[in-house]
Design an enzyme around this catalytic site. Structure first.
Site, short mmCIF file in Angstrom:
data_model
loop_
_atom_site.label_atom_id
_atom_site.label_comp_id
_atom_site.label_asym_id
_atom_site.label_seq_id
_atom_site.Cartn_x
_atom_site.Cartn_y
_atom_site.Cartn_z
N GLU A 1 -10.18 12.35 8.19
CA GLU A 1 -10.01 13.71 7.68
C GLU A 1 -11.33 14.49 7.74
O GLU A 1 -11.36 15.64 8.14
CB GLU A 1 -9.50 13.68 6.24
CG GLU A 1 -8.11 13.10 6.11
CD GLU A 1 -7.85 12.61 4.68
OE1 GLU A 1 -7.48 13.44 3.84
OE2 GLU A 1 -8.04 11.41 4.43
N THR B 1 -9.05 -5.76 3.65
CA THR B 1 -8.96 -4.78 2.56
C THR B 1 -9.99 -5.24 1.53
O THR B 1 -9.98 -6.40 1.15
CB THR B 1 -7.56 -4.80 1.91
OG1 THR B 1 -6.58 -4.59 2.93
CG2 THR B 1 -7.42 -3.74 0.83
N GLN C 1 -4.30 1.93 15.38
CA GLN C 1 -3.19 2.49 14.60
C GLN C 1 -2.37 3.49 15.42
O GLN C 1 -1.14 3.46 15.42
CB GLN C 1 -3.76 3.17 13.35
CG GLN C 1 -2.72 3.64 12.35
CD GLN C 1 -3.35 4.25 11.10
OE1 GLN C 1 -4.57 4.41 11.01
NE2 GLN C 1 -2.53 4.57 10.12
N GLU D 1 -10.56 3.97 3.72
CA GLU D 1 -9.65 4.81 2.94
C GLU D 1 -9.96 4.59 1.47
O GLU D 1 -9.90 3.45 0.98
CB GLU D 1 -8.18 4.48 3.26
CG GLU D 1 -7.77 4.98 4.64
CD GLU D 1 -6.26 4.94 4.89
OE1 GLU D 1 -5.54 4.23 4.16
OE2 GLU D 1 -5.82 5.64 5.83
N LYS E 1 -4.60 -2.32 10.19
CA LYS E 1 -4.88 -2.33 8.75
C LYS E 1 -5.09 -3.74 8.21
O LYS E 1 -5.78 -3.91 7.21
CB LYS E 1 -3.66 -1.74 8.00
CG LYS E 1 -3.36 -0.28 8.34
CD LYS E 1 -4.15 0.62 7.44
CE LYS E 1 -3.63 2.05 7.50
NZ LYS E 1 -4.40 2.91 6.61
N GLU F 1 -9.17 4.33 -2.11
CA GLU F 1 -7.95 4.11 -2.89
C GLU F 1 -8.29 3.41 -4.19
O GLU F 1 -9.38 2.86 -4.35
CB GLU F 1 -6.95 3.22 -2.11
CG GLU F 1 -6.57 3.76 -0.75
CD GLU F 1 -5.33 3.10 -0.14
OE1 GLU F 1 -4.54 2.49 -0.90
OE2 GLU F 1 -5.17 3.19 1.08
N ASP G 1 0.84 -1.20 0.00
CA ASP G 1 0.00 0.00 0.00
C ASP G 1 0.88 1.25 0.00
O ASP G 1 1.64 1.48 0.95
CB ASP G 1 -0.95 0.00 1.21
CG ASP G 1 -2.12 0.94 1.01
OD1 ASP G 1 -2.38 1.34 -0.15
OD2 ASP G 1 -2.79 1.28 2.00
N ASP H 1 -8.96 0.47 2.00
CA ASP H 1 -7.97 0.08 3.00
C ASP H 1 -8.56 0.37 4.38
O ASP H 1 -8.35 1.44 4.95
CB ASP H 1 -6.67 0.86 2.76
CG ASP H 1 -5.64 0.61 3.83
OD1 ASP H 1 -5.67 -0.47 4.44
OD2 ASP H 1 -4.80 1.51 4.07
N ARG I 1 -8.41 3.42 13.52
CA ARG I 1 -7.53 4.55 13.89
C ARG I 1 -7.04 4.49 15.33
O ARG I 1 -5.93 4.97 15.62
CB ARG I 1 -8.29 5.88 13.67
CG ARG I 1 -8.80 6.08 12.26
CD ARG I 1 -7.68 6.13 11.25
NE ARG I 1 -8.18 6.36 9.89
CZ ARG I 1 -7.44 6.22 8.81
NH1 ARG I 1 -6.17 5.86 8.91
NH2 ARG I 1 -7.95 6.44 7.62
N HIS J 1 -4.10 13.71 1.30
CA HIS J 1 -4.31 12.85 2.47
C HIS J 1 -3.07 12.89 3.36
O HIS J 1 -3.18 13.06 4.58
CB HIS J 1 -4.59 11.41 2.01
CG HIS J 1 -4.64 10.42 3.13
ND1 HIS J 1 -5.71 10.34 4.00
CD2 HIS J 1 -3.75 9.46 3.53
CE1 HIS J 1 -5.47 9.37 4.89
NE2 HIS J 1 -4.30 8.83 4.62
#
Ligand code: CA
Length: 431
Positions: free
Chosen positions: A380, A263, A246, A205, A259, A207, A133, A239, A243, A140
């Site tokens: 975000e 996926t 993480q 996420e 993570k 992507e 990844d 993804d 949080r 971002h």
């Protein structure tokens, strides 16, 4: 209908909003629902149908130069087929288009073979040996960097290296499969003791995924001028990110259990050839550092970027109960969001001699746009969970709840070309 389309005898492929016109023809792997014992097959999407390519040679004569490729499609995974050179893939594409074109003489033979997409289960398109990844979405990286290091949002290496981490392929799932909320270790804040619980800050996420076709041998880097030869096609990629897990585990070695629990990807691989009409020059802002020579090529500058429109939708369990449609959350665009091109990701990945295999998957990184409203993650959008977003039915979200379905869509649209789409990447979160 757009005047430029050559049109197909599969009528559903000829509408303006169809993701799968004859100009697309993405590859996927499926089995038929009506027959639970049926084997997995490889096929291409056309309109709302699939033309199975597995065993197609039993129904029609295959031109000599394509016979080897069709043999490889009789297996249940298409990795060996993907490894065939780009020159072969172009011939294959022209042949498939000729079969499905409006005026094709093969219509009578092929129409009984078509299968409705609604009558299949889609699998992962191929076996995915490895998953990397990247972090190529500069907005971002800047947004997240601002939360962690307000004085220097972008790390000093960001404008020089396409940064990435090695992900995990075992937990990649196709669109339509649910994910379970992960459990993990986190802590309430600095100096507080850690604890172990279900993640409370589960996020997506936005992507794109890049599938590798032709492999390279270990110790033999892929140079920029050859990189596109190894680029088989693309899909949508989510993804999933916990949080809270993480934030506590990622120092100093980066993403791990936050993570690797899941996926999601869309099941159709849109080929490089289908994306070619949507290419643009790849540009680097003049005030930014220009890439080192090994990440430069004339063809990359001329046409290394691809314009792909991306969309995120959210369908909560309350919306489902009230029969409300999924709510559009954000849109962004790949070529504007990405700081590095696909060729640069491939070349950098192999620049130390690392070998890529057919079916390897590269994530682009979260593709947020330049404004706050175009952010590709809830981290975000809710400013680290501090400002929940309000949905049109009055619900609020800082992060995802059980019963939420996250839906990604993507399409390419430009003047004078037929629109093509990626289909959907759709995942329900359960406890
Ligand atoms: Ca990511």
């Amino acid at each position: 209908m757009n005047k430029k389309t050559i049109g197909s005898w599969v009528q559903s492929a000829n509408t303006d909003t169809c993701d799968f016109p004859i100009e697309n023809l993405p590859y996927g792997c499926f089995h038929e629902l009506r027959d639970a014992s049926s084997q997995k097959k490889i096929g291409i999407a056309i309109g709302d149908c699939i033309l199975p390519l597995t065993n197609l040679s039993q129904h029609m004569a295959i031109p000599e130069p394509l016979k080897e490729g069709f043999c490889l499609l009789d297996q249940q995974q298409m990795n060996s087929f993907m490894a065939l050179p780009a020159s072969f893939q172009e011939k294959m594409r022209r042949f498939l288009m000729s079969l499905l074109a409006q005026n094709s003489s093969h219509k009578e033979k092929l129409s009984p073979l078509l299968i409705q997409q609604a009558e299949v289960k889609m699998h992962l398109p191929c076996q995915i040996p490895d998953f990397t990844d990247f972090y190529a979405g500069i907005y971002h990286a800047t947004n997240v960097g601002q939360m962690l290091r307000p004085d220097q949002p972008l790390a000093p290496n960001y404008q020089w290296i396409p940064v990435a981490y090695h992900g995990r392929s075992s937990s990649i799932i196709p669109s339509g499969e649910n994910i379970k909320r992960p459990i993990g270790q986190t802590r309430a804040g600095e100096g507080k003791p850690p604890y172990f619980q279900a993640s409370r800050r589960l996020d997506y996420e936005l992507e794109l995924g890049v599938f590798i076709g032709q492999p390279n041998r270990q110790g033999h880097p892929i140079e920029m001028q050859d990189a596109e030869e190894h680029f088989f096609g693309m899909c949508l990629l989510n993804d999933w990110s916990a949080r809270d897990i993480q934030g506590w585990e990622a120092v100093p070695l980066g993403p791990f259990l936050a993570k690797n629990f899941a996926t999601s990807i869309s099941p159709w691989i849109v080929t490089r050839q289908a994306l070619d009409p949507f290419r643009k020059p790849w540009q680097r802002n003049e005030i930014d550092p220009q890439p080192l020579a090994y990440l430069e090529s004339e063809s990359n500058r001329a046409s290394g970027a691809i314009e792909i429109q991306l969309e995120v939708y959210l369908l909560t369990s309350q919306m489902k109960e009230k029969n409300l449609p999924a709510q559009h959350i954000v849109s962004s665009e790949f070529s504007k969001a990405a700081y590095w091109s696909i060729a640069q990701l491939i070349t950098h990945h192999t620049s130390n001699g690392c070998n890529l295999n057919a079916g390897d998957l590269l994530g682009t990184g979260t593709l947020s746009g330049s404004t706050a409203q175009e952010a590709g993650s809830l981290l975000e959008l809710s400013r680290g969970g501090k400002e929940p977003i309000e949905l049109s039915n009055g619900e609020k979200r800082s992060f995802l709840e059980d019963g939420d379905t996250v839906i990604f869509k993507a399409y390419c649209e430009t003047e004078g070309q037929v629109r093509i789409g990626f289909g959907e990447c759709q995942t329900l979160i359960v406890s």
